[in-house]
Scaffold this active site. Structure first.
Site, PDB file in Angstrom:
ATOM      1  N   CYS A   1       0.482   3.523   3.066  1.00  0.00           N
ATOM      2  CA  CYS A   1       1.143   2.928   4.222  1.00  0.00           C
ATOM      3  C   CYS A   1       2.662   3.042   4.089  1.00  0.00           C
ATOM      4  CB  CYS A   1       0.746   1.464   4.361  1.00  0.00           C
ATOM      5  SG  CYS A   1      -1.026   1.215   4.529  1.00  0.00           S
TER       6      CYS A   1
ATOM      7  N   CYS B   1       0.849  -1.196   0.000  1.00  0.00           N
ATOM      8  CA  CYS B   1       0.000   0.000   0.000  1.00  0.00           C
ATOM      9  C   CYS B   1       0.882   1.243   0.000  1.00  0.00           C
ATOM     10  CB  CYS B   1      -0.898  -0.010   1.234  1.00  0.00           C
ATOM     11  SG  CYS B   1      -1.647   1.576   1.607  1.00  0.00           S
TER      12      CYS B   1
END
Length: 371
Positions: free
Chosen positions: A299, A296
């Site tokens: 993230c 991600c």
């Protein structure tokens, strides 16, 4: 699950931190972080994972990161002025790098799905596996330095899990998305009975991380008090006001009555202390590098920022002599400097920890309502 009382390896207690953060610090810090100097972060999100082949990335649209166009970035952040704090407070006017590999992102564009947070949370499990030989092996001695390093990473992981539980996707119907506190998720991660007694320890490590980063902010005050230092964005009046806000927050941090005493770290034999510092530096480097393996992108971005923020805090804590030697005259080159990236990551990372502790208060209220 209630965490109270004194913290290990320091003279502080949970209740003092709660009062200080929630009543005095939190709102002031969040206001400062809304300023343009802290809202933009330059990052390379396309570095290859050094540990394994990443075959795919998160396919969810909410996990993507959109770069800012050059005209969205404040004038003072476009040049290399953000790289080093110069004596004049402004920068060499070099052309910035604007390409697919390194770009500014705007923090307030983010809206992260639960799966994104899960990807980030799981990455820390991989950290402990990858660092097992240089991590668990030297944790066996349980000296204060090894415990401190473990608790910092555990505290960072706890903070991530609190954000996950506090901003959970509760409803994803075709006409709306509802986000909010998920008490069940919080229990799964921190309830003593559901975590074999580990949950409360994780929360105590969050408080320990708060103390370390708060202490770094307090010790960095002389760096930002220099007349030559500016939060340079190209808008002089705003820059002046935001510097005043920053100094107020740092002075508030310095006023905290029960700071962590970093002199207790690396205080033994000089050669052993040097080796221990190198071991911790290498383990910390592994944690930074593993962020390039997180699928991600949001993230990955927050992981890079938070690990750089913690690294900057440690840099400050162990640069006391250089900070004390800062010149009083602007004609001399400072002995200690922070880049804009380091400053931004330091304050934003601490902002995430401060928010986590504030969210704990919300979860306590929600849990009390269920009884």
């Amino acid at each position: 699950m209630k965490v109270t009382g004194d913290l290990d390896d320091c003279t502080c207690d949970v209740e003092t931190i709660d009062r200080f953060n929630n009543d005095q610090l939190f709102s002031k810090l969040q206001t400062l972080l809304e300023s343009d100097y802290f809202r933009f972060y330059k990052v390379n999100l396309n570095k290859a994972c050094p540990f394994w082949t990443v075959r795919s990335h998160c396919g969810l649209k909410d996990c993507a990161v959109q770069p800012c166009s050059p005209n969205e970035v404040p004038e003072g952040l476009r040049s290399s002025s953000h790289n080093k704090v110069s004596q004049s407070g402004s920068a060499d006017q070099e052309s910035p790098v604007w390409n697919l590999f390194e770009f500014y992102v705007h923090f307030f564009l983010f809206k992260v799905l639960i799966l994104c947070f899960l990807a980030f949370s799981l990455s820390f499990i991989y950290v402990f596996c990858l660092c097992s030989k240089t991590f668990y092996s030297w944790l066996e001695g349980q000296c204060v330095e090894k415990r401190a390093f473990y608790r910092l990473i555990s505290g960072l992981h706890a903070s991530i899990n609190i954000h996950l539980s506090a901003r959970y996707l509760l409803d994803d119907s075709w006409f709306q998305k509802k986000w909010g506190h998920n008490v069940s998720e919080f229990r799964q991660r921190f309830d003593s009975e559901l975590t074999a007694g580990e949950g409360p320890k994780r929360l105590r490590n969050l408080y320990f991380l708060f103390l370390i980063e708060l202490r770094a902010l307090a010790k960095a005050l002389p760096v930002f008090q220099q007349p030559s230092f500016r939060l340079y964005t190209g808008r002089p009046e705003e820059d002046r006001r935001h510097k005043e806000q920053l100094l107020h927050i740092l002075q508030l941090a310095r006023s905290f009555p029960l700071h962590f005493d970093e002199t207790s770290l690396f205080a033994g034999d000089e050669k052993e202390a040097a080796k221990l510092k190198e071991d911790i530096r290498l383990a910390f480097l592994n944690i930074s590098r593993i962020m390039d393996c997180v699928g991600c992108f949001k993230c990955r971005l927050w992981g890079k920022l938070q690990t750089q923020g913690l690294g900057t805090a440690l840099k400050i804590l162990f640069s006391e002599r250089q900070i004390e030697a800062l010149p009083t005259s602007s004609s001399k080159r400072p002995s200690f400097q922070l880049s804009r990236q380091e400053i931004s990551s330091l304050l934003n990372a601490f902002g995430r920890i401060s928010t986590s502790i504030r969210e704990l208060q919300n979860f306590r209220s929600l849990l009390a309502e269920e009884r």
